[in-house]
Write a protein that holds these residues in place. Structure first.
Motif, PDB file in Angstrom:
ATOM      1  N   LEU A   1      -2.871  -1.497  -5.831  1.00  0.00           N
ATOM      2  CA  LEU A   1      -4.095  -3.012  -6.788  1.00  0.00           C
ATOM      3  C   LEU A   1      -4.487  -3.827  -5.628  1.00  0.00           C
ATOM      4  O   LEU A   1      -5.321  -4.617  -6.689  1.00  0.00           O
ATOM      5  CB  LEU A   1      -3.646  -2.982  -7.848  1.00  0.00           C
ATOM      6  N   LEU A   2      -4.139  -3.777  -4.681  1.00  0.00           N
ATOM      7  CA  LEU A   2      -4.350  -4.814  -3.705  1.00  0.00           C
ATOM      8  C   LEU A   2      -5.527  -5.372  -3.642  1.00  0.00           C
ATOM      9  O   LEU A   2      -5.967  -6.268  -2.536  1.00  0.00           O
ATOM     10  CB  LEU A   2      -3.115  -5.646  -3.157  1.00  0.00           C
ATOM     11  N   THR A   3      -5.788  -4.177  -3.365  1.00  0.00           N
ATOM     12  CA  THR A   3      -7.297  -3.911  -1.945  1.00  0.00           C
ATOM     13  C   THR A   3      -8.074  -2.647  -3.204  1.00  0.00           C
ATOM     14  O   THR A   3      -7.919  -1.767  -4.282  1.00  0.00           O
ATOM     15  CB  THR A   3      -7.308  -3.553  -1.255  1.00  0.00           C
ATOM     16  N   SER A   4      -9.818  -3.492  -2.865  1.00  0.00           N
ATOM     17  CA  SER A   4     -10.784  -2.208  -3.932  1.00  0.00           C
ATOM     18  C   SER A   4     -10.799  -1.198  -2.720  1.00  0.00           C
ATOM     19  O   SER A   4     -10.961  -0.152  -3.248  1.00  0.00           O
ATOM     20  CB  SER A   4     -11.765  -2.755  -3.628  1.00  0.00           C
ATOM     21  N   ASP A   5     -10.116  -0.730  -2.153  1.00  0.00           N
ATOM     22  CA  ASP A   5     -10.515   0.223  -0.848  1.00  0.00           C
ATOM     23  C   ASP A   5      -9.504   1.387  -1.225  1.00  0.00           C
ATOM     24  O   ASP A   5      -8.790   1.180  -2.074  1.00  0.00           O
ATOM     25  CB  ASP A   5     -10.656   0.562   0.924  1.00  0.00           C
ATOM     26  N   LEU A   6     -10.000   2.155  -0.689  1.00  0.00           N
ATOM     27  CA  LEU A   6      -8.968   2.974  -0.183  1.00  0.00           C
ATOM     28  C   LEU A   6      -7.764   3.765   0.355  1.00  0.00           C
ATOM     29  O   LEU A   6      -7.395   2.899   1.755  1.00  0.00           O
ATOM     30  CB  LEU A   6      -9.873   5.011  -0.182  1.00  0.00           C
ATOM     31  N   VAL A   7      -6.970   3.998   0.238  1.00  0.00           N
ATOM     32  CA  VAL A   7      -5.424   3.525   0.016  1.00  0.00           C
ATOM     33  C   VAL A   7      -4.917   4.863   0.160  1.00  0.00           C
ATOM     34  O   VAL A   7      -4.729   5.366  -1.210  1.00  0.00           O
ATOM     35  CB  VAL A   7      -4.132   3.048  -0.426  1.00  0.00           C
ATOM     36  N   ARG A   8      -4.283   5.528   0.777  1.00  0.00           N
ATOM     37  CA  ARG A   8      -3.310   7.268   1.234  1.00  0.00           C
ATOM     38  C   ARG A   8      -2.235   7.204   1.197  1.00  0.00           C
ATOM     39  O   ARG A   8      -1.729   6.284   2.449  1.00  0.00           O
ATOM     40  CB  ARG A   8      -4.820   7.913   2.443  1.00  0.00           C
ATOM     41  N   ILE A   9      -1.457   7.659   0.621  1.00  0.00           N
ATOM     42  CA  ILE A   9      -0.182   7.682   0.732  1.00  0.00           C
ATOM     43  C   ILE A   9       0.540   9.015   0.149  1.00  0.00           C
ATOM     44  O   ILE A   9      -0.016  10.323  -0.115  1.00  0.00           O
ATOM     45  CB  ILE A   9       0.246   6.972  -0.349  1.00  0.00           C
TER      46      ILE A   9
ATOM     47  N   GLY B   1       2.487  16.126  -2.832  1.00  0.00           N
ATOM     48  CA  GLY B   1       2.530  14.429  -2.199  1.00  0.00           C
ATOM     49  C   GLY B   1       2.148  13.960  -1.620  1.00  0.00           C
ATOM     50  O   GLY B   1       2.408  12.486  -0.751  1.00  0.00           O
ATOM     51  N   ASP B   2       0.269  14.237  -1.754  1.00  0.00           N
ATOM     52  CA  ASP B   2      -0.567  13.379  -1.238  1.00  0.00           C
ATOM     53  C   ASP B   2      -1.425  13.490  -1.570  1.00  0.00           C
ATOM     54  O   ASP B   2      -2.515  14.235  -2.383  1.00  0.00           O
ATOM     55  CB  ASP B   2      -0.866  14.267   0.421  1.00  0.00           C
TER      56      ASP B   2
ATOM     57  N   ARG C   1      -7.449  -4.535   3.064  1.00  0.00           N
ATOM     58  CA  ARG C   1      -8.158  -3.696   3.415  1.00  0.00           C
ATOM     59  C   ARG C   1      -7.922  -1.892   2.628  1.00  0.00           C
ATOM     60  O   ARG C   1      -6.698  -2.560   2.666  1.00  0.00           O
ATOM     61  CB  ARG C   1      -8.576  -3.534   4.977  1.00  0.00           C
ATOM     62  N   GLY C   2      -8.087  -1.196   3.051  1.00  0.00           N
ATOM     63  CA  GLY C   2      -7.660   0.620   2.443  1.00  0.00           C
ATOM     64  C   GLY C   2      -6.739   0.355   4.454  1.00  0.00           C
ATOM     65  O   GLY C   2      -6.532   0.222   5.214  1.00  0.00           O
ATOM     66  N   THR C   3      -5.673   1.782   4.008  1.00  0.00           N
ATOM     67  CA  THR C   3      -4.818   1.968   4.591  1.00  0.00           C
ATOM     68  C   THR C   3      -4.390   3.534   4.388  1.00  0.00           C
ATOM     69  O   THR C   3      -4.538   3.911   3.776  1.00  0.00           O
ATOM     70  CB  THR C   3      -3.518   1.265   4.965  1.00  0.00           C
ATOM     71  N   GLU C   4      -3.124   4.127   5.597  1.00  0.00           N
ATOM     72  CA  GLU C   4      -2.719   4.876   5.078  1.00  0.00           C
ATOM     73  C   GLU C   4      -1.227   5.105   5.277  1.00  0.00           C
ATOM     74  O   GLU C   4      -0.581   4.300   6.124  1.00  0.00           O
ATOM     75  CB  GLU C   4      -3.065   6.153   5.752  1.00  0.00           C
ATOM     76  N   HIS C   5      -0.527   5.387   4.017  1.00  0.00           N
ATOM     77  CA  HIS C   5       1.309   5.060   4.652  1.00  0.00           C
ATOM     78  C   HIS C   5       1.577   6.442   4.241  1.00  0.00           C
ATOM     79  O   HIS C   5       1.886   7.300   3.212  1.00  0.00           O
ATOM     80  CB  HIS C   5       1.519   4.292   3.614  1.00  0.00           C
ATOM     81  N   THR C   6       3.391   6.750   5.223  1.00  0.00           N
ATOM     82  CA  THR C   6       3.991   7.898   4.587  1.00  0.00           C
ATOM     83  C   THR C   6       5.230   7.204   3.914  1.00  0.00           C
ATOM     84  O   THR C   6       5.857   6.119   5.149  1.00  0.00           O
ATOM     85  CB  THR C   6       4.332   8.824   6.155  1.00  0.00           C
ATOM     86  N   ILE C   7       5.968   7.516   3.293  1.00  0.00           N
ATOM     87  CA  ILE C   7       7.045   7.804   2.653  1.00  0.00           C
ATOM     88  C   ILE C   7       7.878   7.834   2.970  1.00  0.00           C
ATOM     89  O   ILE C   7       7.982   8.789   3.564  1.00  0.00           O
ATOM     90  CB  ILE C   7       7.027   7.886   0.648  1.00  0.00           C
ATOM     91  N   LEU C   8       9.733   6.816   3.392  1.00  0.00           N
ATOM     92  CA  LEU C   8      10.618   7.627   4.283  1.00  0.00           C
ATOM     93  C   LEU C   8      11.167   8.445   3.004  1.00  0.00           C
ATOM     94  O   LEU C   8      11.347   8.634   1.802  1.00  0.00           O
ATOM     95  CB  LEU C   8      11.639   6.398   3.602  1.00  0.00           C
ATOM     96  N   PRO C   9      11.963   9.168   4.086  1.00  0.00           N
ATOM     97  CA  PRO C   9      12.852  10.293   2.862  1.00  0.00           C
ATOM     98  C   PRO C   9      13.936   9.554   2.118  1.00  0.00           C
ATOM     99  O   PRO C   9      14.813   8.323   2.755  1.00  0.00           O
ATOM    100  CB  PRO C   9      13.744  10.743   4.037  1.00  0.00           C
ATOM    101  N   ASP C  10      14.268   9.918   1.261  1.00  0.00           N
ATOM    102  CA  ASP C  10      15.280   9.306   0.082  1.00  0.00           C
ATOM    103  C   ASP C  10      16.732   9.135  -0.192  1.00  0.00           C
ATOM    104  O   ASP C  10      16.814  10.179   0.399  1.00  0.00           O
ATOM    105  CB  ASP C  10      14.570   9.930  -1.740  1.00  0.00           C
ATOM    106  N   MET C  11      16.654   7.995   1.027  1.00  0.00           N
ATOM    107  CA  MET C  11      18.380   8.290   1.629  1.00  0.00           C
ATOM    108  C   MET C  11      19.330   8.026  -0.040  1.00  0.00           C
ATOM    109  O   MET C  11      20.632   9.035   0.497  1.00  0.00           O
ATOM    110  CB  MET C  11      18.406   6.484   1.871  1.00  0.00           C
TER     111      MET C  11
END
Length: 436
Positions: free
Chosen positions: A33-41, A70-71, A229-239
């Protein structure tokens, strides 16, 4: 009502792939919600709490594309603030506690945010003061409509400030960080939570153009920027899921390899299970738990009984104390479980006692477990899952028990564990999802 039917007492075997971290997912998804750009998770766990949050975002105007399992790609170019103030949103937002983290990014980007009193696990008092005191320190005005059970925070302009948190709240820290990254000037947050979830959120925000220093410590310095700006992020495995499977392997005398666990982000979780006598082998970034007939609880160096308690990171996470308690019921030796942070999280032990476990509930925060040393198996019974972590603990107990168990209200387990019955069946578990 969906129910798990479990025939226990069978050893399991195979590779287990942990899902993405639930607690991280709720934070980084709100951060879009902090950006108007595309964010891929990527590596988003498709569990009930996360899916509900994504649906809530859709209702307020966020465009969501599911690229594959998951993407997801998000775009929050336009937000419907009229809907945020509606009764329908109040109903939707009250479904999960994670909705509270919508406040920080909305306040930071738009200078206004609204949210109903959030839902979530019923594990005792979970105050929100840390969140709102942080917002107030940044210059926001706070309003609580007691009749409508509705929060509002507004500001003409957020201004950086020095903030000493009353408690190292993970979600409170995340909310204040997200409000601060677009504030004017410098924000310093002391006694900040520093869990891997928070570290991941900060790294993602920095990749979007934020300026956050001190990542991994309890003292964060944030220089406000004008735009992200937008970014791409990968979530860690669930500890938490990784810890759950360690416990499952020990209780069921199973040989299981947990794949790609991200060892460097597990903190003292492996060592805490080792203190219960559980063998854990590191194989590159995999974790191998060999089958054990018995495991013996260590004592403190002076010979006194071991105490396992929760604490802010890098202390032991409270989300795994329920697992530690269950695993201890079949260990050799005794242990005191001290749940400091939530006063209702140990009340599920009566169900374990019904199964034959030897547990003394000392008070709402402490329980003494006398291990049965795998000599007297727990017995199958009928149970109801009270919350996510107690639910998975009861599931582990049922898989180790002799006979058939029924666990009702498994929605609570689905909130935190993706397709857990299917993934456990792949290891050889006799578990069926039925409607009763």
């Amino acid at each position: 009502m969906n129910t798990f039917q479990i025939v226990g007492g069978n050893p399991l075997h195979g590779n287990f792939h942990p899902q993405g971290a639930k607690n991280e997912a709720l934070q980084v998804i709100c951060a879009i919600l902090l950006t108007s750009d595309l964010v891929r998770i990527k590596n988003i766990p498709e569990i009930q709490d996360v899916l509900i949050l994504i649906e809530i975002l859709k209702t307020v105007g966020v465009k969501v594309i599911r690229n594959s399992k998951g993407d997801y790609t998000f775009c929050s170019e336009e937000i419907d603030f009229d809907f945020l103030k509606s009764k329908e949103f109040r109903k939707n937002g009250a479904q999960l506690r994670g909705s509270i983290m919508l406040l920080g990014p909305l306040l930071g980007r738009f200078q206004e945010a609204y949210i109903p009193v959030p839902g979530g696990d019923k594990i005792g008092r979970r105050r929100l003061d840390t969140h709102f005191q942080g917002f107030i320190s940044l210059g926001a005005k706070f309003l609580y409509d007691e009749e409508e059970k509705y929060y509002a925070v507004t500001a003409e302009e957020l201004q950086g400030n020095y903030i000493l948190l009353e408690e190292a709240s993970v979600t409170g820290t995340a909310n204040i960080i997200m409000a601060s990254v677009l504030a004017k000037g410098t924000t310093q947050i002391y006694n900040a939570a520093c869990e891997p979830y928070i570290q991941q959120l900060c790294k993602m925000l920095n990749s979007m153009g934020a300026n956050i220093q001190g990542i991994g410590s309890n003292f964060l310095t944030i220089e406000g920027v004008e735009k992200l700006r937008g970014t791409e992020h990968t979530i860690l495995p669930d500890m938490i899921e990784i810890g759950s499977i360690i416990g499952l392997a020990a209780m069921t005398k199973s040989e299981i390899t947990i794949k790609n666990v991200s060892w460097k982000n597990l903190g003292n979780i492996p060592d805490t299970f080792k203190r219960l006598g559980i063998h854990i082998d590191k194989q590159e970034d995999d974790m191998h738990i060999p089958a054990q007939e018995h495991y013996k609880i260590q004592k403190f160096m002076d010979g006194s009984i071991l105490t396992v308690s929760d604490a802010p990171w890098p202390g032991f996470t409270p989300d795994l104390l329920s697992i530690i308690l269950v695993v201890s019921t079949q260990a050799q030796g005794s242990v005191l479980i001290h749940q400091k942070m939530f006063e209702s999280r140990l009340f599920f032990v009566d169900k374990l006692i019904d199964m034959g476990a030897q547990i003394i509930l000392c008070d709402p925060h402490r329980a003494t477990v006398i291990g049965l040393n795998q000599e007297i198996p727990l017995r199958g019974t009928m149970m109801t899952s009270p919350d996510i972590r107690a639910g998975i603990s009861l599931l582990i107990a049922a898989l180790s028990a002799k006979g058939t168990s029924l666990i009702h209200n498994i929605y609570q387990i689905d909130r935190g564990y993706e397709n857990i019955d299917g993934r456990l069946r792949a290891l050889g578990a006799d578990i069926t999802r039925v409607k009763i």
